[in-house]
Design an enzyme around this catalytic site. Structure first.
Site, PDB file in Angstrom:
ATOM      1  N   GLU A 255       0.848  -1.200   0.000  1.00  0.00           N
ATOM      2  CA  GLU A 255       0.000   0.000   0.000  1.00  0.00           C
ATOM      3  C   GLU A 255       0.882   1.248   0.000  1.00  0.00           C
ATOM      4  O   GLU A 255       1.821   1.310   0.803  1.00  0.00           O
ATOM      5  CB  GLU A 255      -0.919  -0.014   1.215  1.00  0.00           C
ATOM      6  CG  GLU A 255      -1.927  -1.160   1.118  1.00  0.00           C
ATOM      7  CD  GLU A 255      -2.915  -1.213   2.278  1.00  0.00           C
ATOM      8  OE1 GLU A 255      -2.849  -0.334   3.156  1.00  0.00           O
ATOM      9  OE2 GLU A 255      -3.732  -2.120   2.304  1.00  0.00           O
ATOM     10  N   HIS A 273      -7.834   1.612   1.495  1.00  0.00           N
ATOM     11  CA  HIS A 273      -7.722   1.297   2.930  1.00  0.00           C
ATOM     12  C   HIS A 273      -8.483   2.340   3.783  1.00  0.00           C
ATOM     13  O   HIS A 273      -7.903   3.008   4.648  1.00  0.00           O
ATOM     14  CB  HIS A 273      -6.247   1.222   3.362  1.00  0.00           C
ATOM     15  CG  HIS A 273      -6.043   0.425   4.612  1.00  0.00           C
ATOM     16  ND1 HIS A 273      -4.905  -0.319   4.845  1.00  0.00           N
ATOM     17  CD2 HIS A 273      -6.824   0.248   5.708  1.00  0.00           C
ATOM     18  CE1 HIS A 273      -5.009  -0.909   6.030  1.00  0.00           C
ATOM     19  NE2 HIS A 273      -6.166  -0.580   6.570  1.00  0.00           N
TER      20      HIS A 273
HETATM   21  P1  NAD Z   1      -9.650  -9.551  15.980  1.00  0.00           P
HETATM   22  O1  NAD Z   1      -8.336  -9.911  16.590  1.00  0.00           O
HETATM   23  O2  NAD Z   1     -10.792  -9.198  16.866  1.00  0.00           O
HETATM   24  O3  NAD Z   1     -10.137 -10.747  15.024  1.00  0.00           O
HETATM   25  C1  NAD Z   1      -9.260 -11.491  14.227  1.00  0.00           C
HETATM   26  C2  NAD Z   1      -9.795 -12.902  14.156  1.00  0.00           C
HETATM   27  O4  NAD Z   1      -8.954 -13.678  13.318  1.00  0.00           O
HETATM   28  C3  NAD Z   1      -9.829 -13.606  15.523  1.00  0.00           C
HETATM   29  O5  NAD Z   1     -11.095 -14.217  15.670  1.00  0.00           O
HETATM   30  C4  NAD Z   1      -8.755 -14.674  15.409  1.00  0.00           C
HETATM   31  O6  NAD Z   1      -9.078 -15.847  16.147  1.00  0.00           O
HETATM   32  C5  NAD Z   1      -8.797 -14.956  13.918  1.00  0.00           C
HETATM   33  N1  NAD Z   1      -7.568 -15.569  13.435  1.00  0.00           N
HETATM   34  C6  NAD Z   1      -6.297 -15.158  13.618  1.00  0.00           C
HETATM   35  N2  NAD Z   1      -5.446 -16.010  13.005  1.00  0.00           N
HETATM   36  C7  NAD Z   1      -6.219 -16.951  12.426  1.00  0.00           C
HETATM   37  C8  NAD Z   1      -5.931 -18.092  11.647  1.00  0.00           C
HETATM   38  N3  NAD Z   1      -4.684 -18.442  11.354  1.00  0.00           N
HETATM   39  N4  NAD Z   1      -6.960 -18.840  11.209  1.00  0.00           N
HETATM   40  C9  NAD Z   1      -8.227 -18.492  11.517  1.00  0.00           C
HETATM   41  N5  NAD Z   1      -8.571 -17.426  12.249  1.00  0.00           N
HETATM   42  C10 NAD Z   1      -7.569 -16.662  12.691  1.00  0.00           C
HETATM   43  O7  NAD Z   1      -9.342  -8.390  14.949  1.00  0.00           O
HETATM   44  P2  NAD Z   1     -10.364  -7.343  14.295  1.00  0.00           P
HETATM   45  O8  NAD Z   1     -10.398  -6.123  15.135  1.00  0.00           O
HETATM   46  O9  NAD Z   1     -11.627  -8.026  13.955  1.00  0.00           O
HETATM   47  O10 NAD Z   1      -9.557  -6.971  12.984  1.00  0.00           O
HETATM   48  C11 NAD Z   1      -9.374  -7.943  11.953  1.00  0.00           C
HETATM   49  C12 NAD Z   1      -8.430  -7.430  10.888  1.00  0.00           C
HETATM   50  O11 NAD Z   1      -8.978  -6.270  10.275  1.00  0.00           O
HETATM   51  C13 NAD Z   1      -7.062  -7.009  11.444  1.00  0.00           C
HETATM   52  O12 NAD Z   1      -6.060  -7.672  10.718  1.00  0.00           O
HETATM   53  C14 NAD Z   1      -6.944  -5.568  11.141  1.00  0.00           C
HETATM   54  O13 NAD Z   1      -5.662  -5.201  10.733  1.00  0.00           O
HETATM   55  C15 NAD Z   1      -7.931  -5.365  10.003  1.00  0.00           C
HETATM   56  N6  NAD Z   1      -8.470  -3.997  10.012  1.00  0.00           N
HETATM   57  C16 NAD Z   1      -8.666  -3.377   8.808  1.00  0.00           C
HETATM   58  C17 NAD Z   1      -9.137  -2.071   8.786  1.00  0.00           C
HETATM   59  C18 NAD Z   1      -9.365  -1.355   7.491  1.00  0.00           C
HETATM   60  O14 NAD Z   1      -9.253  -0.132   7.478  1.00  0.00           O
HETATM   61  N7  NAD Z   1      -9.706  -2.042   6.420  1.00  0.00           N
HETATM   62  C19 NAD Z   1      -9.416  -1.391   9.990  1.00  0.00           C
HETATM   63  C20 NAD Z   1      -9.266  -2.076  11.188  1.00  0.00           C
HETATM   64  C21 NAD Z   1      -8.784  -3.390  11.179  1.00  0.00           C
END
Ligand code: NAD
Length: 302
Positions: A255, A273
């Site tokens: 990005e 993003h």
């Molecule tokens: P979170 O930690 O609450 O949820 C992540 C989930 O992924 C958890 O349930 C975890 O158990 C699961 N997980 C992790 N590794 C795994 C694997 N190998 N197999 C299966 N499941 C797995 O996080 P969140 O707050 O829901 O955020 C999720 C993602 O979204 C993060 O990576 C974050 O960077 C991204 N995000 C993107 C934006 C955006 O602007 N698009 C904004 C915020 C967060």
């Protein structure tokens, strides 16, 4: 306590910290060298995603006790190295969950009804009514990969639309309105697949050729998670073959992305993003950052 704000933060958050008696300096857009030169003397640093806190900045931050990342991902901070040096690292993981879930849902509607393509067509002076027959979300199966904070918010909303929700995550979990399934079942049965895992060695290219091959023909992919968890080359192949009917992408392996083959594909809709880019999420990030710093200062007063 001296606080250095390295990236844009809501004015109200800066004011709240000042009102609590903290000395707050806002200095955004620093080069890595400027950051190294600036950090000595500061006890707390606040960053979003732009500022990279790597070894040189951490080594120079001899008075630093806390780095707060306003947002979720910590990939711009060498967390282990900072913690080894006695610097605590904190983030605000819940502040943007609703905003990201709403973007994912908006993408699902846009994919189902080709809203961006229909808009572009009309702006080009056309009236291609027949070409834009879509599908309803009601009754379709949504598979959420990585059902944490954001996934749970998405499931809540998708349930209200009458979607059948399933999810995959590593640990057994109860999720109201959704059934936990093995990854393979999710891939084989979902009409929409939404990615929400963090980027780890385990999740890198988690959706690749093998996984796309298992999916239903004409599946839709929504990716508002972390770049690098979907193999972009494999996705492009799946779009070209028609296996994937459409993909909505907010995050990319690099990005800003240079992957114009993917971005310009007619069945790809995308955004730079912007998942957490809402007024509400930004305000919530600011509030959470300010309260983390104020609590920390109180705990370390004197
Ligand atoms: P979170 O930690 O609450 O949820 C992540 C989930 O992924 C958890 O349930 C975890 O158990 C699961 N997980 C992790 N590794 C795994 C694997 N190998 N197999 C299966 N499941 C797995 O996080 P969140 O707050 O829901 O955020 C999720 C993602 O979204 C993060 O990576 C974050 O960077 C991204 N995000 C993107 C934006 C955006 O602007 N698009 C904004 C915020 C967060």
């Amino acid at each position: 306590m001296k606080v250095l704000v390295c990236d844009k933060l809501a004015d109200s958050a800066v004011q709240a910290m000042r009102d609590a008696g903290l000395e707050v300096v806002v200095k955004t857009g620093m080069t890595p060298e400027e950051l190294v030169a600036t950090v000595p003397g500061f006890h707390v640093a606040i960053v979003r995603s732009a500022t990279k806190f790597r070894k040189p900045a951490i080594d120079a931050a001899t008075d630093m006790k806390l780095i707060v990342r306003g947002g979720v991902g910590l990939d711009n901070i060498d967390v282990e190295y900072a913690e080894a040096k006695g610097i605590k690292v904190m983030n605000t993981p819940a502040a943007s969950s609703a905003s990201v879930a709403e973007l994912a849902l908006g993408f699902m509607f846009a994919l189902a009804r080709s809203i961006p393509q229909a808009t572009a067509s009309m702006k080009a002076g056309k009236w291609e009514k027949k070409q834009f027959e879509g599908i309803e979300l009601a009754g379709k199966t949504l598979g959420v990969i990585g059902a944490g904070r954001i996934g749970a918010e998405l499931i809540k909303r998708a349930n209200a639309l009458g979607m059948n929700c399933i999810f995959y995550r590593r640990t057994p979990t109860e999720m109201p309105g959704a059934r936990q399934v093995p990854l393979e079942e999710l891939l084989r049965t979902s009409d929409f697949i939404s990615m929400h895992v963090p980027l780890t060695p385990e999740t890198a290219n988690m959706l690749s050729r093998e996984q796309f091959a298992m999916m239903k023909d004409g599946v839709y992919i929504v990716h508002c998670g972390r770049g690098g968890t979907v193999d972009e080359e494999a996705l492009l192949e799946a779009l070209n073959s028609g296996k994937v009917a459409g993909a909505a992408l907010d995050v990319f392996a690099e990005e800003p992305t240079n992957n114009m083959a993917l971005v310009s594909h007619p069945n790809v809709i995308c955004s730079p993003h912007i998942g957490a880019q809402t007024k509400e999420a930004q305000d919530r990030v600011g509030d959470e950052v300010a309260s983390i710093v104020i609590e920390f200062a109180k705990a370390h007063a004197g």
